[in-house]
Design an enzyme around this catalytic site. Sequence first.
Site, PDB file in Angstrom:
ATOM      1  N   GLN A  35     -23.268 -25.836  35.009  1.00  0.00           N
ATOM      2  CA  GLN A  35     -24.491 -26.217  34.298  1.00  0.00           C
ATOM      3  C   GLN A  35     -24.593 -25.395  33.018  1.00  0.00           C
ATOM      4  O   GLN A  35     -24.726 -24.176  33.067  1.00  0.00           O
ATOM      5  CB  GLN A  35     -25.687 -25.955  35.214  1.00  0.00           C
ATOM      6  CG  GLN A  35     -27.039 -26.192  34.596  1.00  0.00           C
ATOM      7  CD  GLN A  35     -28.140 -25.854  35.593  1.00  0.00           C
ATOM      8  OE1 GLN A  35     -28.304 -26.511  36.600  1.00  0.00           O
ATOM      9  NE2 GLN A  35     -28.885 -24.793  35.318  1.00  0.00           N
ATOM     10  N   GLU A  74     -32.603 -27.400  41.127  1.00  0.00           N
ATOM     11  CA  GLU A  74     -32.035 -26.050  41.100  1.00  0.00           C
ATOM     12  C   GLU A  74     -32.888 -25.101  41.916  1.00  0.00           C
ATOM     13  O   GLU A  74     -32.391 -24.341  42.755  1.00  0.00           O
ATOM     14  CB  GLU A  74     -31.931 -25.558  39.658  1.00  0.00           C
ATOM     15  CG  GLU A  74     -31.409 -24.132  39.535  1.00  0.00           C
ATOM     16  CD  GLU A  74     -31.313 -23.672  38.091  1.00  0.00           C
ATOM     17  OE1 GLU A  74     -30.306 -23.032  37.762  1.00  0.00           O
ATOM     18  OE2 GLU A  74     -32.233 -23.957  37.307  1.00  0.00           O
TER      19      GLU A  74
END
Length: 414
Positions: free
Chosen positions: A135, A253
């Site tokens: 990410q 997340e």
Amino acid sequence: MNFDDNPQEAAFRAEARAWIQANAPHELREELELAGFGQPPLRTGDVIAASRAWQKKKFDAGWACLHWPKEYGGRGATPIERVIMQQEEGVYAKLSGTFIIGQGMIAPTLMAYAQEQHKKRYLPPLASGEEIWCQLFSEPVAGSDLAGLRTRAERDGDEWVINGQKIWTSGAQHSQYGMILTRTDPNVVKHDGLTMFFLDMTAPGVEVRPIKQVNGQSHFNEVYFTDVRIPDHQRLGEVGKGWRVSLTTLMNERLSIGSGMPTGFPELLDFCCEFDTGDGLAIDNPAVRSKLATWAVRTSGLKYTAYRSISALSKGQEPGPENSIGKLVAGSTLQEISMFAMDLQGQAGALVDPEQASAMARFQAMLLRSPATRIEGGTDEILRNIIAERVLGLPADMRADRGMPFNKIPTRVS
């Protein structure tokens, strides 16, 4: 939620337990039990290879990413079946840490915004562990203000040209693909000029530089982009709507990290039951027992809060801002517990050699790793603001740049 298994769940648990018993890499169990909290899961051998082997075995047998749709590599299982599998996998789940970003954060974003051809191409090998994703969000200048990023993406026909830098990118050195948030329009307010893409980490112009950490590892990386070309079909969501796409990632997340982040309490409890302070076992000390009771209640609360979030997902709800609570509490608890365990050891707590320190220096490793847990995935301060504003409904924090075009915001960076 009712936490007792119904007959169907009990049957599923028995099936999962039998499969784990028959297929888990039992030769790694002792090392995995001693590992974690920033230490390499294995002191010998290739952890990436071991992680991939275990993930592939789960995938081939239909036990990987259970809650994903079947066409993308899952089995369409219920959220509670996902919980049961996590419980039964136990210590072997530490081998899944390599894939938590791709499977827990990026996959939900791909499912929501990627073209169907890309979902079918990229999600199955992500579920099987054959391909690792990272990410690409944080930047040196932006700090905790993700919307303040400066990595630019400029359109050139059917392609986009990316220039800039990302930092603190977990696992970038092992990743085949990454999801990147870029600025495509600096003339509008900072949240409105962002666009999300995914890219090949081996593409020309991508450079990964591992960052040496205080504990000797290099889990994080700097990533530089120099005239990196990405086709437009690898865009996720609309141009200029990247912030909305990123919220899908960020909410997942915090759910993934918060629900799976260790607190260190089970390890501390075992340690206190065995450690002789000179006046008897630590567990027999009333002050120690009081501390343990506090952390036991907190850890239990975290577990069932995570289950409540998973239950909400089973009803078709999106992960919400309340998942920031788990990450905030778990991060601080890990740090408190590691410091307490080292205090119990006295001067010996300063030893970091596993061959010399008590508990093979597990708590020393926890302490060295714990500050990162309070930064990655949102700092404590950011999470408190989210909880205050979006969970408790308190007034929003003051922002001097509210409504100001990004290129008009004063900065010391030329």
